[in-house]
Design a protein around this motif. Sequence first.
Motif, mmCIF file in Angstrom:
data_model
loop_
_atom_site.group_PDB
_atom_site.id
_atom_site.type_symbol
_atom_site.label_atom_id
_atom_site.label_comp_id
_atom_site.label_asym_id
_atom_site.label_seq_id
_atom_site.Cartn_x
_atom_site.Cartn_y
_atom_site.Cartn_z
ATOM 1 N N PHE A 19 -88.113 12.435 -2.766
ATOM 2 C CA PHE A 19 -87.855 11.254 -1.362
ATOM 3 C C PHE A 19 -87.785 11.753 0.910
ATOM 4 C CE2 PHE A 19 -86.108 9.440 -4.171
ATOM 5 C CZ PHE A 19 -84.722 8.071 -3.477
ATOM 6 N N THR A 58 -91.261 7.079 -8.024
ATOM 7 C CA THR A 58 -90.366 6.511 -6.748
ATOM 8 C C THR A 58 -90.247 7.347 -6.010
ATOM 9 O OG1 THR A 58 -88.577 5.678 -8.190
ATOM 10 C CG2 THR A 58 -88.269 5.916 -5.948
ATOM 11 N N VAL A 60 -89.710 7.333 -0.947
ATOM 12 C CA VAL A 60 -88.993 6.837 -0.328
ATOM 13 C C VAL A 60 -88.657 7.858 1.328
ATOM 14 C CG1 VAL A 60 -86.318 6.026 0.159
ATOM 15 C CG2 VAL A 60 -87.319 6.129 -2.413
ATOM 16 N N ILE A 87 -90.831 2.688 -1.379
ATOM 17 C CA ILE A 87 -89.609 2.039 -0.632
ATOM 18 C C ILE A 87 -89.584 3.237 1.341
ATOM 19 C CG2 ILE A 87 -87.273 1.688 -0.306
ATOM 20 C CD1 ILE A 87 -88.659 0.210 -2.271
ATOM 21 N N TYR A 180 -83.116 -2.111 1.878
ATOM 22 C CA TYR A 180 -83.244 -0.565 1.945
ATOM 23 C C TYR A 180 -82.292 0.377 2.971
ATOM 24 C CZ TYR A 180 -86.065 -2.650 -2.291
ATOM 25 O OH TYR A 180 -86.042 -2.934 -3.609
ATOM 26 N N THR A 182 -82.546 3.937 5.068
ATOM 27 C CA THR A 182 -82.329 5.944 4.815
ATOM 28 C C THR A 182 -82.263 6.693 6.114
ATOM 29 O OG1 THR A 182 -84.737 5.273 5.103
ATOM 30 C CG2 THR A 182 -84.012 5.771 2.712
ATOM 31 N N ALA A 227 -79.600 7.663 -0.349
ATOM 32 C CA ALA A 227 -80.245 6.117 0.104
ATOM 33 C C ALA A 227 -79.509 4.888 -0.414
ATOM 34 C CB ALA A 227 -81.661 5.959 -0.792
ATOM 35 N N THR A 229 -79.263 1.370 -0.978
ATOM 36 C CA THR A 229 -80.208 0.357 -1.263
ATOM 37 C C THR A 229 -79.011 -0.843 -2.504
ATOM 38 O OG1 THR A 229 -82.166 1.055 -2.428
ATOM 39 C CG2 THR A 229 -82.166 -1.037 -3.727
#
Length: 262
Positions: A19, A58, A60, A87, A180, A182, A227, A229
């Motif tokens: 992330f 993942t 992000v 993402i 999504y 962030t 984050a 979602t």
Amino acid sequence: GQLYIAQAQNLSVRNNQLFDGYCDNCFVQRTARSGVTGIELSLPGKHSVRNVVIDNNTVVNHDGFGISQNSNSTLDSSVRVQNNQLINNTVGEHVSGAIEANNTISNTNRFESFESSNSLGSSFQSYASCPGASVNRVCDGNGRFGSCYASLSINSEACDNGAVSLSSDRFSANAGQTVYATGWKSGEVGEWCISFEDASGNSLQSRCQSLASADRSTVQSFVGLPALTEQAPAGSAYARVLIRHGQRNAKIGIDDLKWSVR
């Protein structure tokens, strides 16, 4: 924020979460962005990665690629990139020659760094409940990228039950689609939310995260927001991103908000 696999054989990279990639002094610098990629493969101009599986990771909130091979490098079919969630990266993947399968990609649809002088007025609505509360664009060099960020502050003890908020313009999000969101923040108070509306603007549902649940850092003032979602409920036509707090003598900074709809 980055995993660099420069030279490897017979390696599996599975079930990791990467992330909020950021770099103060990266070679690739862009306007208000640093160009960081989540998973980077191979040495520049080399064929140095073979029999490698990148699976179920993942990645992000990177302003470069989610997964990318290095400049002028070579990959072949012994490298597999599969089942990854990419993402809110500027571009999900930049991989040539490898086998790719079942990757979920939702590139950033909207990026707001508050570098523009009219960003608060044109793209966001702000609210401050009393004279001691304010929502301002601050350009003191302490933002995540660039120079500016949004500041939500309540300074006055006389501001009983004070509140400040910053809400984005609404954007399209139909029932069943996933939003999504962030970004980056400084300060521990408040929350941020995704809210959904029907075609008439009536509120349907909101989901919020406490800003205090974000990771902490001893070396940088801004860290990645937790984050968000959320799937749009039945009847949805629009969504908004909202940040707010009601803590006296407290301030939060918000920078580099991103969201995507898939």
